[in-house]
Scaffold this motif. Structure first.
Motif, PDB file in Angstrom:
ATOM      1  N   GLY A  59     -10.885  -1.780   2.598  1.00 56.24           N
ATOM      2  CA  GLY A  59     -11.697  -0.680   2.087  1.00 56.24           C
ATOM      3  C   GLY A  59     -10.843   0.491   1.631  1.00 56.24           C
ATOM      4  N   ALA A  60      -9.760   0.765   2.378  1.00 55.72           N
ATOM      5  CA  ALA A  60      -8.894   1.886   2.040  1.00 55.72           C
ATOM      6  C   ALA A  60      -8.196   1.665   0.700  1.00 55.72           C
ATOM      7  N   VAL A  61      -7.568   0.491   0.515  1.00 56.71           N
ATOM      8  CA  VAL A  61      -6.829   0.276  -0.739  1.00 56.71           C
ATOM      9  C   VAL A  61      -7.782   0.183  -1.930  1.00 56.71           C
ATOM     10  N   GLN A  99       0.836  -1.202   0.000  1.00 57.62           N
ATOM     11  CA  GLN A  99       0.000   0.000   0.000  1.00 57.62           C
ATOM     12  C   GLN A  99       0.873   1.254   0.000  1.00 57.62           C
ATOM     13  N   GLU A 100       1.941   1.236   0.791  1.00 54.60           N
ATOM     14  CA  GLU A 100       2.850   2.376   0.829  1.00 54.60           C
ATOM     15  C   GLU A 100       3.520   2.592  -0.527  1.00 54.60           C
ATOM     16  N   LEU A 101       3.767   1.501  -1.243  1.00 54.34           N
ATOM     17  CA  LEU A 101       4.389   1.589  -2.570  1.00 54.34           C
ATOM     18  C   LEU A 101       3.390   1.907  -3.677  1.00 54.34           C
ATOM     19  N   GLY A 102       2.100   1.989  -3.309  1.00 52.45           N
ATOM     20  CA  GLY A 102       1.066   2.327  -4.292  1.00 52.45           C
ATOM     21  C   GLY A 102       0.617   1.163  -5.147  1.00 52.45           C
ATOM     22  N   ASP A 103       0.941  -0.063  -4.740  1.00 52.45           N
ATOM     23  CA  ASP A 103       0.510  -1.257  -5.477  1.00 52.45           C
ATOM     24  C   ASP A 103      -0.767  -1.773  -4.825  1.00 52.45           C
ATOM     25  N   TRP A 104      -1.897  -1.173  -5.245  1.00 52.38           N
ATOM     26  CA  TRP A 104      -3.166  -1.473  -4.573  1.00 52.38           C
ATOM     27  C   TRP A 104      -3.588  -2.930  -4.765  1.00 52.38           C
ATOM     28  N   GLN A 105      -3.292  -3.490  -5.938  1.00 44.26           N
ATOM     29  CA  GLN A 105      -3.718  -4.853  -6.211  1.00 44.26           C
ATOM     30  C   GLN A 105      -3.055  -5.835  -5.239  1.00 44.26           C
TER      31      GLN A 105
END
Length: 661
Positions: A542-544, A506-512
């Motif tokens: 829910g956030a991601v 999540q911190e790296l922006g990889d939502w999947q």
């Protein structure tokens, strides 16, 4: 050893070396090669005092620093680059020592290059003196030399530091006879020297003019008032070997057996430093007897007395003491002494932490049952002890792990030290030390195949990596922790690792990938019926999914999180989850539903009596009303939020990534 002696009045004096001091002071003003070529000096001026151990090289550096201190108003900073036994100190550890002395915070787990860069940056604009004591070579010292022409660096080494430009060593030999005799008389008094000055000259000649040997000879004479100086000179002449070795042999043999044993065991003390507790544990004697013996050693020049009851074994004596330890004491006795020292340290650390607990707590009741010598009267006393002993305690942990045969004690020591540091300094302030301690735990766990401890150490290290922005390093460690947790069949470690892997993605922006790992963690929590963890993981999912724009899935998970918090009677959590659901509804283009959900969230925040949360939610509700074309209602809610904030701390910020453990 130094060119200093402990006089009868307890004062410390410097003897001789006036020619060397004059040359070093002149070298400060010497025009450097950069100036000669018309360029501005890019670095600090570096002076070098070179000499064998026991030649007084450190004392000369300290005397020089004290003599020019008025020209360097930012003070004198020191770092020792060699362990008492002769092992080089890692550059990173020396940099940490300097940063602590300069009051500069260091990022936990920072690499050597980052730490040395911080050191050089910390000296920018400072006029200070930096003493790099007992440097092994130029590669060790060079990264610590500041790029600040206003700073003076005084290096101390056994020889030239080839590789550092524009440095001329001041090489030390023996003291001149007059200064050596003055040093000797500081122990013996002037009468014994005056009645036979020729014998005094012969004695210092047998000592090779080496200050360390002269001090040991003076200490020996101070305990043998009926023996003449000439007799001691004859004894030294009859003995073979290096002057320092001969003088040490006589000093050791002159001690009573119990005192000699305590002295030998001091070679095991971390960093060569010992207080009465350490000496008592090593030798198996009482604390009071150890304190008296240490004071006697200081009077004999065998150790130097420091602050707060700590004594330091002369660095040049440590190899000699270790050699005598191997000759005179069985390995089993030495190992038992190490174990007693570590056990005493563990008990002191437990006491140091317990004193921070409330009166009447189990820890305080246990503390009251300890011997008086192991108790701290107040939390402030415990904190002061921990701060002054911190370098020694960290060294104790490193030595215990390196020993390899006392791993159980090493783990107890590290656990106690971690708890004491966190209790007195706080986890955030102690993070750099905690990072090093968790690494030591990892070393022991990997050596012993302890999967549960390995998982815990990896999780702790990864958490510190994540806090300092090293997300990819944290991700790797979380994955390794997951493997260790599975090997240990530890559901807590595996669940925590899976959730943390999701947090890293999540911190790296990889939502999947973040959603995938949160889902795996959630499945485990559902199987174990861990409801609080379920609610938190629904919220993280829910956030991601909100970030990824999958609003339908996000809304389902926020509603599941809200239901979980409500079942747990966690009203603030329920209100936050409803607020996030309202945000998703707004993003999905359903403003009327968002308005109703947000109003419900405000009501639950009111019931929870969470003023900050209620104010933040009313501000969000006002924004929603503005977008729906009802500015009057929006103004009412903003005014209500302002009234709430007048009696509360700053408003609570509601974000999609809010709910984290």
């Amino acid at each position: 050893m130094t060119d200093q002696a402990v006089a009868t009045a307890g004062s410390r004096r410097f003897f001789g070396r006036q020619r060397e001091l004059k040359a070093l002071r002149a070298d400060i003003e010497r025009t450097g090669l950069d100036t000669l070529t018309g360029r501005k000096a890019p670095r600090a001026r570096v002076l070098l005092v070179a000499g064998r151990p026991g030649s007084g090289r450190t004392a000369l550096a300290e005397e020089l620093a004290a003599g020019v201190a008025d020209r360097y108003p930012d003070g004198i900073v020191r770092a020792r680059l060699t362990e008492p036994g002769g092992a080089p100190v890692p550059v990173a550890r020396a940099a940490q020592e300097l940063l602590a002395a300069l009051g500069v915070p260091e990022p936990p787990g920072a690499a050597e290059d980052e730490l040395t860069e911080l050191v050089r940056g910390a000296f920018a604009g400072r006029r200070a003196v930096l003493i790099l004591d007992d440097a092994v070579d130029a590669e060790q010292a060079d990264p610590l030399i500041p790029d600040e022409p206003g700073t003076l660096v005084i290096g101390v080494s056994g020889g030239p530091l080839t590789g550092i430009p524009d440095v001329r060593p001041c090489t030390l030999g023996g003291l001149d006879p007059k200064s050596a005799i003055e040093l000797l008389s500081a122990f013996t008094g002037s009468v014994r020297i005056t009645v036979d000055p020729q014998a005094a000259e012969t004695l210092v000649e047998e000592c090779g003019g080496l200050p360390a040997a002269v001090v040991l000879a003076g200490g020996w004479l101070s305990t043998h008032p009926k023996t003449s100086v000439a007799d001691l000179a004859k004894r030294l002449r009859a003995s073979s070997g290096d002057p320092l070795v001969r003088a040490f042999r006589l000093a050791h043999e002159a001690l009573p057996p119990t005192a000699a044993r305590i002295l030998r065991f001091l070679a095991l003390a971390p960093l060569g430093r010992a207080d009465a507790h350490t000496a008592s544990a090593l030798a198996g004697c009482s604390v009071s007897a150890a304190a008296t013996t240490l004071a006697d050693f200081a009077a004999l020049g065998l150790v130097s007395a420091g602050e707060d009851g700590q004594y330091e074994v002369r660095a040049h004596l440590v190899p000699l003491l270790r050699a005598r330890l191997e000759e005179c004491d069985r390995p089993s006795e030495v190992q038992l002494a190490r174990a007693r020292m570590l056990e005493r340290t563990v008990r002191l650390l437990q006491s140091c932490r317990a004193v921070t607990e409330p009166e009447g707590s189990p820890a305080r009741r246990k503390l009251a049952g300890l011997p008086r010598a192991l108790r701290f009267p107040t939390a402030a006393a415990g904190a002061a002890w921990l701060e002054t002993r911190r370098p020694v305690l960290l060294a104790s942990a490193r030595l215990a792990v390196a020993d390899g045969e006392l791993d159980t004690l090493a783990r107890r020591l590290i656990a106690s030290l971690v708890k004491a540091l966190a209790a007195h300094r706080g986890a955030e302030a102690a993070a750099p030390e905690l990072y090093g301690l968790h690494r030591l735990v990892l070393d022991v766990a990997e050596r012993r195949g302890l999967h549960r401890e390995r998982a815990a150490a990896l999780l702790n290290l990864a958490d510190l990596d994540a806090r300092t922005g090293r997300t990819k390093d944290a991700l790797l460690r979380y994955r390794l922790a997951l493997e260790a947790g599975r090997a240990a069949n530890d559901p807590y470690a595996t669940g925590r690792a899976m959730e943390s892997v999701g947090g890293s993605y999540q911190e790296l922006g990889d939502w999947q990938r973040a959603g995938d790992w949160y889902g795996r963690a959630l499945a485990q929590r559902l199987a174990r019926d861990e409801r609080a963890d379920q609610a938190r993981l629904y919220a993280r999912l829910g956030a991601v999914q909100t970030y990824a724009g999958r609003y339908g899935e996000a809304l389902r998970n926020w509603r599941a999180a809200a239901a979980g918090y409500r079942r747990l009677s966690d009203l603030p959590g329920y209100a936050r989850a409803l607020s996030e659901a309202a945000r998703v509804q707004e993003y999905a283009g359903r403003p009327e539903e968002s308005l109703r959900t947000c109003e419900e969230a405000v009501e639950w925040a009111r019931r929870a009596q969470d003023v900050r949360l209620q104010a933040a939610l009313r501000l969000r509700l006002a924004d929603t009303l503005d977008r729906l074309g009802d500015p009057a209602a929006a103004r009412l809610h903003r005014a209500g939020a302002e009234r709430l904030l007048e009696t509360a701390p700053p408003a609570y910020e509601i974000r999609s990534g809010l709910i984290e453990d």
